[in-house]
Design an enzyme around this catalytic site. Sequence first.
Site, PDB file in Angstrom:
ATOM      1  N   ASP A 292       6.230   0.721   7.146  1.00 27.02           N
ATOM      2  CA  ASP A 292       4.810   0.440   6.872  1.00 27.02           C
ATOM      3  C   ASP A 292       4.266   1.412   5.829  1.00 27.02           C
ATOM      4  O   ASP A 292       3.617   2.383   6.163  1.00 27.02           O
ATOM      5  CB  ASP A 292       4.021   0.561   8.174  1.00 27.02           C
ATOM      6  CG  ASP A 292       2.560   0.172   8.015  1.00 27.02           C
ATOM      7  OD1 ASP A 292       2.231  -0.518   7.031  1.00 27.02           O
ATOM      8  OD2 ASP A 292       1.748   0.573   8.866  1.00 27.02           O
TER       9      ASP A 292
ATOM     10  N   ASP B 273      -0.443   4.385   1.092  1.00 26.87           N
ATOM     11  CA  ASP B 273      -0.849   5.326   2.130  1.00 26.87           C
ATOM     12  C   ASP B 273      -0.143   5.020   3.445  1.00 26.87           C
ATOM     13  O   ASP B 273       0.367   3.907   3.659  1.00 26.87           O
ATOM     14  CB  ASP B 273      -2.372   5.326   2.310  1.00 26.87           C
ATOM     15  CG  ASP B 273      -2.924   3.954   2.685  1.00 26.87           C
ATOM     16  OD1 ASP B 273      -2.367   2.935   2.233  1.00 26.87           O
ATOM     17  OD2 ASP B 273      -3.927   3.893   3.428  1.00 26.87           O
TER      18      ASP B 273
ATOM     19  N   HIS C  69       0.831  -1.213   0.000  1.00 28.91           N
ATOM     20  CA  HIS C  69       0.000   0.000   0.000  1.00 28.91           C
ATOM     21  C   HIS C  69       0.856   1.250   0.000  1.00 28.91           C
ATOM     22  O   HIS C  69       1.988   1.265   0.504  1.00 28.91           O
ATOM     23  CB  HIS C  69      -0.996  -0.001   1.166  1.00 28.91           C
ATOM     24  CG  HIS C  69      -0.389  -0.047   2.528  1.00 28.91           C
ATOM     25  ND1 HIS C  69       0.025   1.087   3.196  1.00 28.91           N
ATOM     26  CD2 HIS C  69      -0.143  -1.079   3.379  1.00 28.91           C
ATOM     27  CE1 HIS C  69       0.493   0.761   4.393  1.00 28.91           C
ATOM     28  NE2 HIS C  69       0.417  -0.548   4.531  1.00 28.91           N
TER      29      HIS C  69
ATOM     30  N   GLU D 250      -5.220   1.321   2.348  1.00 28.11           N
ATOM     31  CA  GLU D 250      -5.084   0.158   3.232  1.00 28.11           C
ATOM     32  C   GLU D 250      -5.203   0.557   4.688  1.00 28.11           C
ATOM     33  O   GLU D 250      -5.679  -0.219   5.519  1.00 28.11           O
ATOM     34  CB  GLU D 250      -3.744  -0.536   2.983  1.00 28.11           C
ATOM     35  CG  GLU D 250      -3.616  -1.917   3.633  1.00 28.11           C
ATOM     36  CD  GLU D 250      -3.125  -1.890   5.075  1.00 28.11           C
ATOM     37  OE1 GLU D 250      -3.217  -2.919   5.768  1.00 28.11           O
ATOM     38  OE2 GLU D 250      -2.643  -0.811   5.534  1.00 28.11           O
ATOM     39  N   GLU D 251      -4.780   1.795   5.014  1.00 24.34           N
ATOM     40  CA  GLU D 251      -4.787   2.229   6.404  1.00 24.34           C
ATOM     41  C   GLU D 251      -6.165   2.676   6.890  1.00 24.34           C
ATOM     42  O   GLU D 251      -6.299   3.155   8.016  1.00 24.34           O
ATOM     43  CB  GLU D 251      -3.777   3.362   6.607  1.00 24.34           C
ATOM     44  CG  GLU D 251      -2.316   2.957   6.398  1.00 24.34           C
ATOM     45  CD  GLU D 251      -1.774   2.036   7.478  1.00 24.34           C
ATOM     46  OE1 GLU D 251      -2.557   1.635   8.367  1.00 24.34           O
ATOM     47  OE2 GLU D 251      -0.578   1.709   7.427  1.00 24.34           O
TER      48      GLU D 251
END
Length: 444
Positions: free
Chosen positions: A119, A89, A87, A153-154
Amino acid sequence: MAEEVREPDATALDEVVTFTSELIRIDTTNRGGGDCRERPAAEYVAERLAAAGIEPALLERTTGRTNVVARIPGTDPAAPALLVHGHLDVVPADPAEWSVHPFSGEVRDGLVWGRGAVDMKNMDAMVLAVVRSWARQGVRPRRDVVLAYTADEEDSAADGSGFLADRHAGLFEGCTEGISESGAFSFHPEPGTTLYPIAAGERGTAWLKLTAHGRAGHGSKVNTANAVTRLAAAVARIGAHTWPVRLTTTVRAALTELAALYGIEIDTHAPGFDTDLLLDKLGPAAALVAPTVRNSANPTMMEAGYKVNVIPGTAVAYVDGRMLPGAEEEFAETMDRLTGPDVEWEFHHREVPLEAPVDSPTFARLRAAVERFDPDGHVVPFTMSGGTDAKQFSRLGITGYGFSPLKLPPGLDYAALFHGVDERVPVDALHFGVRVLDHYLKSA
């Protein structure tokens, strides 16, 4: 004679650092509720894929919430395709709390600093560096490799992997397995011991909305139907609840391998097997397993009232719940009991738990790829306490593993860096990840 290890070219090792730093500088903070714009990062990735002769598709459900998908043809058309996804974001970061600006991408003291360093813009960069290296060297993987750089995704993944799975399933035709974040990072439970947990499962997401109804009134009057009181009581019960142990196949495998490593004989199927006692014996290594032997539910938000002397008629709370594979019905029944008759609950956002086989040829290849570059490391399976885009891609029949390899030094707490302050990743760890991913993806 041992097989020669074919390394990625030197340019790939330089590029992974550059890409990680430059992606961090592109602020893709996801504040939830649609407040995010991944398009600049998506364009950055797409431009570098296109420059390597890999044709990217940029896809949006919502303007600015951009995903990138590309396919690299393999040498064996009959082989199932492999999905590699990450991802774009990131979660918010307050610059006042950091040693460096979280969107500086500063490279200092052998580390790349900034939000997304672990991340997961590091993995995004590693994959990008690997496939560009293939293009320069004329390398093709055995299987088709489908790359997906996702939005959202977050938060809910509605603009990202959910949108791709629901509206663009054809782009993932033939994909049977996938790899992504949160696995194959080094973990040092004690001096001289290095573990590499590879994720073969995820707890399901159960974000809940609780609503209490009562009788509105003046704050100076006795009120036995106070919505805030009812809600607070339910939230307290949920927060204090101890969930029973429920061991999944992946968690059993993790416990068995960890126990063997520490010379502890166990049978997780034996009557009276005490999971908590074993976790105590495992010491710091238990941190890999402890969050996933049970369901969980943590109250996180409360909303009620508009004036101190007015008792509101409703009060709302939110709970971050997580469900193990096979324990979803128990979770719902427990919520019914804990909330009681005066509080309603519903799923604010729900995604399925996942489990992937740990006795599969794929897991064996993932294990071998890590151990090839760190022969002294010990690979163990584990289940993620949270979730990833693998949940949405599972709708397409894709089995997901967490595999974003990093060799980290003792003292650098990978788990604490996720969503934490001063997120950073060593340059050497990025180089290790490129080598491991390159080897695995070419041999998968």
